[in-house]
Write a protein that holds these residues in place. Structure first.
Motif, PDB file in Angstrom:
ATOM      1  N   SER A  66      -2.481   3.126  -5.318  1.00 27.57           N
ATOM      2  CA  SER A  66      -1.090   2.784  -5.598  1.00 27.57           C
ATOM      3  C   SER A  66      -1.012   1.982  -6.889  1.00 27.57           C
ATOM      4  O   SER A  66      -2.031   1.536  -7.426  1.00 27.57           O
TER       5      SER A  66
ATOM      6  N   HIS B 271      -6.194  11.099  -1.047  1.00 29.72           N
ATOM      7  CA  HIS B 271      -6.584   9.728  -1.385  1.00 29.72           C
ATOM      8  C   HIS B 271      -5.726   9.310  -2.569  1.00 29.72           C
ATOM      9  O   HIS B 271      -5.493  10.111  -3.481  1.00 29.72           O
TER      10      HIS B 271
ATOM     11  N   HIS C 133       0.821  -1.201   0.000  1.00 29.65           N
ATOM     12  CA  HIS C 133       0.000   0.000   0.000  1.00 29.65           C
ATOM     13  C   HIS C 133       0.854   1.250   0.000  1.00 29.65           C
ATOM     14  O   HIS C 133       1.974   1.239   0.492  1.00 29.65           O
TER      15      HIS C 133
ATOM     16  N   HIS D 275      -4.291  -0.681  -4.873  1.00 28.88           N
ATOM     17  CA  HIS D 275      -4.873  -0.528  -3.539  1.00 28.88           C
ATOM     18  C   HIS D 275      -5.109   0.931  -3.200  1.00 28.88           C
ATOM     19  O   HIS D 275      -4.293   1.789  -3.521  1.00 28.88           O
ATOM     20  N   LYS D 276      -6.225   1.182  -2.522  1.00 31.86           N
ATOM     21  CA  LYS D 276      -6.583   2.548  -2.130  1.00 31.86           C
ATOM     22  C   LYS D 276      -6.141   2.828  -0.703  1.00 31.86           C
ATOM     23  O   LYS D 276      -6.315   1.985   0.184  1.00 31.86           O
ATOM     24  N   THR D 277      -5.607   4.017  -0.494  1.00 31.16           N
ATOM     25  CA  THR D 277      -5.344   4.489   0.861  1.00 31.16           C
ATOM     26  C   THR D 277      -5.752   5.946   0.924  1.00 31.16           C
ATOM     27  O   THR D 277      -5.852   6.636  -0.107  1.00 31.16           O
ATOM     28  N   GLN D 278      -5.990   6.429   2.119  1.00 30.54           N
ATOM     29  CA  GLN D 278      -6.362   7.832   2.291  1.00 30.54           C
ATOM     30  C   GLN D 278      -5.979   8.286   3.686  1.00 30.54           C
ATOM     31  O   GLN D 278      -5.709   7.463   4.566  1.00 30.54           O
TER      32      GLN D 278
ATOM     33  N   HIS E 169       1.682   4.471   1.528  1.00 28.09           N
ATOM     34  CA  HIS E 169       1.532   5.245   2.757  1.00 28.09           C
ATOM     35  C   HIS E 169       2.201   6.590   2.582  1.00 28.09           C
ATOM     36  O   HIS E 169       3.260   6.679   1.959  1.00 28.09           O
TER      37      HIS E 169
END
Ligand SMILES: [Cu+2]
Length: 123
Positions: A108, A105, A27, A112-115, A29
């Motif tokens: 990657s 937001h 992910h 994968h989504k990260t926020q 970060h």
């Protein structure tokens, strides 16, 4: 009965930790940013966000809010052409003094989504 429940919780915790650790490496970060989180700076011309993984600019971006949660206009997010881990978000106008919050937001390169969000202050 009590033994059985404890056992099931332990098994669940173990399974969760496996899931978490297998996904966490891939992910994106947020590692650092300019202006830095919680910093007070004189001015900002753009927001620069450095991630742990490459990100897809078409599916990544940020919104900026100022006093009273008012939305502040920002430009379209783009990648640093020499570093696909660095997302650059231009500002439409100089920021006045005050507190700001960045809500970012990203997707990657592995999909994968990260926020997350952070705060900074213009002097
Ligand atoms: Cu991932």
């Amino acid at each position: 009965m009590a033994f059985n429940v404890t056992h099931r919780i332990a098994a669940f915790t173990f399974a969760s930790s496996l899931l978490f650790s297998s996904g966490v490496f891939a992910h994106a970060h947020l590692k650092s940013q300019i202006p830095a989180a919680d910093a007070t700076v004189a001015a900002a011309e753009q927001l620069v966000l450095n991630f742990s993984e490459g990100v897809e600019p078409a599916f990544s971006g940020a919104t900026l809010t100022g006093a009273d949660n008012a939305a502040i206009g920002v430009g379209k997010a783009r990648l640093n052409e020499n570093d696909n881990k660095q997302l650059i978000i231009p500002l439409n106008a100089a920021l006045m003094s005050g507190d700001y919050r960045v809500n970012w937001h990203v997707v990657s390169v592995d999909g994968h989504k990260t926020q997350g969000s952070y705060h900074f202050r213009i002097q």
